[in-house]
Motif scaffolding. Structure first.
Motif, PDB file in Angstrom:
ATOM      1  N   ALA A  71      25.233  40.043  45.394  1.00  0.00           N
ATOM      2  CA  ALA A  71      24.271  41.128  45.243  1.00  0.00           C
ATOM      3  C   ALA A  71      24.925  42.500  45.343  1.00  0.00           C
ATOM      4  O   ALA A  71      24.245  43.516  45.232  1.00  0.00           O
ATOM      5  CB  ALA A  71      23.191  41.012  46.311  1.00  0.00           C
ATOM      6  N   GLY A  72      26.246  42.548  45.534  1.00  0.00           N
ATOM      7  CA  GLY A  72      26.936  43.828  45.646  1.00  0.00           C
ATOM      8  C   GLY A  72      28.423  43.637  45.473  1.00  0.00           C
ATOM      9  O   GLY A  72      28.940  42.514  45.449  1.00  0.00           O
ATOM     10  N   PHE A  73      29.118  44.758  45.357  1.00  0.00           N
ATOM     11  CA  PHE A  73      30.552  44.709  45.078  1.00  0.00           C
ATOM     12  C   PHE A  73      31.199  45.989  45.588  1.00  0.00           C
ATOM     13  O   PHE A  73      30.572  47.061  45.608  1.00  0.00           O
ATOM     14  CB  PHE A  73      30.793  44.583  43.568  1.00  0.00           C
ATOM     15  N   CYS A  74      32.470  45.897  45.974  1.00  0.00           N
ATOM     16  CA  CYS A  74      33.236  47.072  46.387  1.00  0.00           C
ATOM     17  C   CYS A  74      34.691  46.902  45.982  1.00  0.00           C
ATOM     18  O   CYS A  74      35.269  45.823  46.155  1.00  0.00           O
ATOM     19  CB  CYS A  74      33.129  47.291  47.896  1.00  0.00           C
ATOM     20  N   LEU A  75      35.264  47.969  45.450  1.00  0.00           N
ATOM     21  CA  LEU A  75      36.682  47.993  45.077  1.00  0.00           C
ATOM     22  C   LEU A  75      37.355  49.172  45.754  1.00  0.00           C
ATOM     23  O   LEU A  75      36.882  50.309  45.680  1.00  0.00           O
ATOM     24  CB  LEU A  75      36.826  48.141  43.557  1.00  0.00           C
ATOM     25  N   GLY A  76      38.475  48.906  46.420  1.00  0.00           N
ATOM     26  CA  GLY A  76      39.321  49.962  46.967  1.00  0.00           C
ATOM     27  C   GLY A  76      40.762  49.659  46.632  1.00  0.00           C
ATOM     28  O   GLY A  76      41.158  48.485  46.558  1.00  0.00           O
ATOM     29  N   PHE A  77      41.554  50.695  46.412  1.00  0.00           N
ATOM     30  CA  PHE A  77      42.960  50.469  46.086  1.00  0.00           C
ATOM     31  C   PHE A  77      43.852  51.360  46.933  1.00  0.00           C
ATOM     32  O   PHE A  77      43.414  52.395  47.447  1.00  0.00           O
ATOM     33  CB  PHE A  77      43.236  50.673  44.593  1.00  0.00           C
ATOM     34  N   LEU A  78      45.090  50.967  47.080  1.00  0.00           N
ATOM     35  CA  LEU A  78      46.029  51.711  47.914  1.00  0.00           C
ATOM     36  C   LEU A  78      46.315  53.065  47.284  1.00  0.00           C
ATOM     37  O   LEU A  78      46.461  53.194  46.069  1.00  0.00           O
ATOM     38  CB  LEU A  78      47.316  50.902  48.092  1.00  0.00           C
ATOM     39  N   ALA A  79      46.378  54.097  48.141  1.00  0.00           N
ATOM     40  CA  ALA A  79      46.577  55.472  47.679  1.00  0.00           C
ATOM     41  C   ALA A  79      47.443  56.201  48.693  1.00  0.00           C
ATOM     42  O   ALA A  79      47.802  55.657  49.736  1.00  0.00           O
ATOM     43  CB  ALA A  79      45.230  56.171  47.512  1.00  0.00           C
ATOM     44  N   SER A  80      47.777  57.449  48.384  1.00  0.00           N
ATOM     45  CA  SER A  80      48.682  58.198  49.253  1.00  0.00           C
ATOM     46  C   SER A  80      48.095  58.393  50.649  1.00  0.00           C
ATOM     47  O   SER A  80      48.831  58.424  51.642  1.00  0.00           O
ATOM     48  CB  SER A  80      49.001  59.566  48.631  1.00  0.00           C
ATOM     49  N   ALA A  81      46.770  58.511  50.752  1.00  0.00           N
ATOM     50  CA  ALA A  81      46.150  58.717  52.064  1.00  0.00           C
ATOM     51  C   ALA A  81      45.987  57.428  52.848  1.00  0.00           C
ATOM     52  O   ALA A  81      45.778  57.455  54.058  1.00  0.00           O
ATOM     53  CB  ALA A  81      44.788  59.382  51.895  1.00  0.00           C
ATOM     54  N   GLY A  82      46.043  56.297  52.170  1.00  0.00           N
ATOM     55  CA  GLY A  82      45.831  54.994  52.802  1.00  0.00           C
ATOM     56  C   GLY A  82      45.132  54.072  51.832  1.00  0.00           C
ATOM     57  O   GLY A  82      45.752  53.465  50.962  1.00  0.00           O
ATOM     58  N   LEU A  83      43.806  53.969  51.949  1.00  0.00           N
ATOM     59  CA  LEU A  83      42.994  53.202  51.022  1.00  0.00           C
ATOM     60  C   LEU A  83      41.973  54.140  50.396  1.00  0.00           C
ATOM     61  O   LEU A  83      41.313  54.899  51.104  1.00  0.00           O
ATOM     62  CB  LEU A  83      42.268  52.061  51.743  1.00  0.00           C
ATOM     63  N   HIS A  84      41.848  54.094  49.067  1.00  0.00           N
ATOM     64  CA  HIS A  84      40.793  54.863  48.397  1.00  0.00           C
ATOM     65  C   HIS A  84      39.723  53.896  47.920  1.00  0.00           C
ATOM     66  O   HIS A  84      39.997  52.991  47.133  1.00  0.00           O
ATOM     67  CB  HIS A  84      41.336  55.657  47.212  1.00  0.00           C
ATOM     68  N   SER A  85      38.513  54.074  48.411  1.00  0.00           N
ATOM     69  CA  SER A  85      37.390  53.221  48.032  1.00  0.00           C
ATOM     70  C   SER A  85      36.767  53.805  46.764  1.00  0.00           C
ATOM     71  O   SER A  85      36.122  54.853  46.798  1.00  0.00           O
ATOM     72  CB  SER A  85      36.365  53.176  49.173  1.00  0.00           C
ATOM     73  N   HIS A  86      36.971  53.131  45.644  1.00  0.00           N
ATOM     74  CA  HIS A  86      36.640  53.704  44.341  1.00  0.00           C
ATOM     75  C   HIS A  86      35.179  53.507  43.946  1.00  0.00           C
ATOM     76  O   HIS A  86      34.530  54.429  43.455  1.00  0.00           O
ATOM     77  CB  HIS A  86      37.544  53.084  43.266  1.00  0.00           C
ATOM     78  N   ILE A  87      34.656  52.309  44.165  1.00  0.00           N
ATOM     79  CA  ILE A  87      33.282  52.042  43.745  1.00  0.00           C
ATOM     80  C   ILE A  87      32.667  51.014  44.678  1.00  0.00           C
ATOM     81  O   ILE A  87      33.341  50.074  45.119  1.00  0.00           O
ATOM     82  CB  ILE A  87      33.234  51.550  42.277  1.00  0.00           C
ATOM     83  N   ALA A  88      31.405  51.221  45.012  1.00  0.00           N
ATOM     84  CA  ALA A  88      30.675  50.284  45.874  1.00  0.00           C
ATOM     85  C   ALA A  88      29.203  50.396  45.553  1.00  0.00           C
ATOM     86  O   ALA A  88      28.691  51.492  45.312  1.00  0.00           O
ATOM     87  CB  ALA A  88      30.923  50.590  47.357  1.00  0.00           C
ATOM     88  N   GLY A  89      28.522  49.276  45.535  1.00  0.00           N
ATOM     89  CA  GLY A  89      27.092  49.308  45.273  1.00  0.00           C
ATOM     90  C   GLY A  89      26.449  47.970  45.546  1.00  0.00           C
ATOM     91  O   GLY A  89      27.121  46.928  45.541  1.00  0.00           O
ATOM     92  N   VAL A  90      25.150  47.999  45.791  1.00  0.00           N
ATOM     93  CA  VAL A  90      24.371  46.776  45.968  1.00  0.00           C
ATOM     94  C   VAL A  90      23.141  46.869  45.086  1.00  0.00           C
ATOM     95  O   VAL A  90      22.651  47.968  44.783  1.00  0.00           O
ATOM     96  CB  VAL A  90      23.958  46.546  47.439  1.00  0.00           C
ATOM     97  N   ASP A  91      22.646  45.731  44.655  1.00  0.00           N
ATOM     98  CA  ASP A  91      21.456  45.755  43.808  1.00  0.00           C
ATOM     99  C   ASP A  91      20.185  45.826  44.653  1.00  0.00           C
ATOM    100  O   ASP A  91      20.234  45.864  45.883  1.00  0.00           O
ATOM    101  CB  ASP A  91      21.446  44.582  42.824  1.00  0.00           C
ATOM    102  N   GLY A  92      19.054  45.850  43.978  1.00  0.00           N
ATOM    103  CA  GLY A  92      17.793  46.074  44.675  1.00  0.00           C
ATOM    104  C   GLY A  92      17.416  45.011  45.676  1.00  0.00           C
ATOM    105  O   GLY A  92      16.615  45.262  46.588  1.00  0.00           O
ATOM    106  N   SER A  93      18.003  43.816  45.578  1.00  0.00           N
ATOM    107  CA  SER A  93      17.613  42.729  46.468  1.00  0.00           C
ATOM    108  C   SER A  93      18.036  42.959  47.914  1.00  0.00           C
ATOM    109  O   SER A  93      17.445  42.397  48.832  1.00  0.00           O
ATOM    110  CB  SER A  93      18.196  41.398  45.967  1.00  0.00           C
ATOM    111  N   VAL A  94      19.073  43.779  48.128  1.00  0.00           N
ATOM    112  CA  VAL A  94      19.529  44.036  49.505  1.00  0.00           C
ATOM    113  C   VAL A  94      19.530  45.521  49.846  1.00  0.00           C
ATOM    114  O   VAL A  94      19.920  45.899  50.954  1.00  0.00           O
ATOM    115  CB  VAL A  94      20.946  43.451  49.748  1.00  0.00           C
ATOM    116  N   ARG A  95      19.080  46.375  48.939  1.00  0.00           N
ATOM    117  CA  ARG A  95      19.073  47.802  49.208  1.00  0.00           C
ATOM    118  C   ARG A  95      18.092  48.111  50.340  1.00  0.00           C
ATOM    119  O   ARG A  95      17.016  47.542  50.417  1.00  0.00           O
ATOM    120  CB  ARG A  95      18.690  48.570  47.936  1.00  0.00           C
ATOM    121  N   GLY A  96      18.498  49.010  51.219  1.00  0.00           N
ATOM    122  CA  GLY A  96      17.656  49.369  52.346  1.00  0.00           C
ATOM    123  C   GLY A  96      17.785  48.452  53.542  1.00  0.00           C
ATOM    124  O   GLY A  96      17.050  48.599  54.527  1.00  0.00           O
TER     125      GLY A  96
END
Length: 285
Positions: free
Chosen positions: A78-103
């Motif tokens: 029902a959701g997904f998150c992608l983070g990749f290694l960056a100069s600061a440490g980890l950069h969290s690029h995209i994250a989201g959940v669909d309506g079934s678990v929102r809230g």
């Protein structure tokens, strides 16, 4: 890395997932990447044939050690998150959940999982961006998690063609989450960062507010503490009055972006929709 810190972060992540009724797990197989892309399509609704990301690229990210996780609820992703290694440490690029678990605090569960994952790998800083005009995201990131804004990025992605971002310039606020700092530790324990302001004080001024007609009104910036208002429902405003939504976008860029460009520190965000800026401090790089 302190073993006790890692253990505490892992325990906090497990509690957050249990309370949200979700399972946060790393993805590895190609069929999982295809399912993750379908989740992203449900959430962002991009143009057909123009996906936000491809399963093949997700497979590469996962195989090379990046943060690629799915959020499961009731046996489905029902959701997904992608983070990749960056100069600061980890950069969290995209994250989201669909309506079934929102809230249901699934987003908080993901961030706690991400924090524990990073600390296990001796990563102590996570960065990400969000739309500074969206009040609920500002409160989540700055108050509930205790992340700190570091840069205002005007029209960062340019024009985007998914249904969530179409028709609006993509200004973003870049934030840093110091994972071993007191705000992040307090967040893991369920204590959001509270910020209160005495609006009647002579050294507190309002730099941006809503007028009687709902339009942005630029005010003063010469106090020690500066308050910047954003509308409560900017996403709804985009649909019902796109012209007014653009006015707010440009006003926020001018005021909040201008204050940050001058080196002033955003110290928090109030539940009723105000960014709080301390002009006596300078932002840290």
């Amino acid at each position: 890395m302190n073993g006790a810190q890692e253990a505490a972060a892992t325990a906090a992540a497990e509690r957050a997932a249990l309370r949200a009724g979700v399972t946060v797990r790393e993805l590895h197989e190609l069929d999982e990447m295809h399912e993750a892309c379908r989740v992203l399509d449900r959430i962002w609704r991009p143009d057909p044939g123009k996906p936000l990301i491809t399963p093949e690229l997700l497979r590469v990210f996962a195989h090379s050690g990046s943060y690629v996780v799915g959020i499961d609820q009731g046996g489905r992703m029902a959701g997904f998150c992608l983070g990749f290694l960056a100069s600061a440490g980890l950069h969290s690029h995209i994250a989201g959940v669909d309506g079934s678990v929102r809230g249901r605090n699934a987003g908080f569960a993901v961030k706690q999982h991400q924090r524990a994952w990073a600390l296990e790998r001796s990563i102590t800083t996570i960065t990400w961006t969000f739309d500074p005009l969206i009040s609920r995201n500002a409160y989540f990131n700055l108050a509930k998690l205790g992340a700190e804004p570091s840069e205002y990025l005007a029209d960062f992605y340019g024009a985007m063609r998914d249904e969530v971002n179409a028709g609006t310039e993509t200004d973003r606020l870049l934030v840093r989450w110091e994972l071993t700092g007191e705000p992040a530790v307090a967040s893991a324990a369920g204590r959001p960062r509270a910020v209160t302001v005495d609006g009647t004080g002579t050294r507190t001024v309002v730099a941006l507010d809503a007028g009687p007609d709902g339009r942005p009104v630029v005010g003063r910036q010469d106090g020690d503490t500066v308050l910047v208002r954003i509308p409560a429902e900017a996403e709804e405003l985009r649909r019902t009055d796109p012209s007014l939504a653009r006015e707010w976008r440009y006003a926020l860029r001018e005021v909040l972006g201008g204050l940050m460009a001058e080196g002033h520190t955003v110290t928090g965000f109030t539940r009723d929709g105000w960014y709080v800026i301390d002009r006596r401090q300078e932002s840290q790089p």
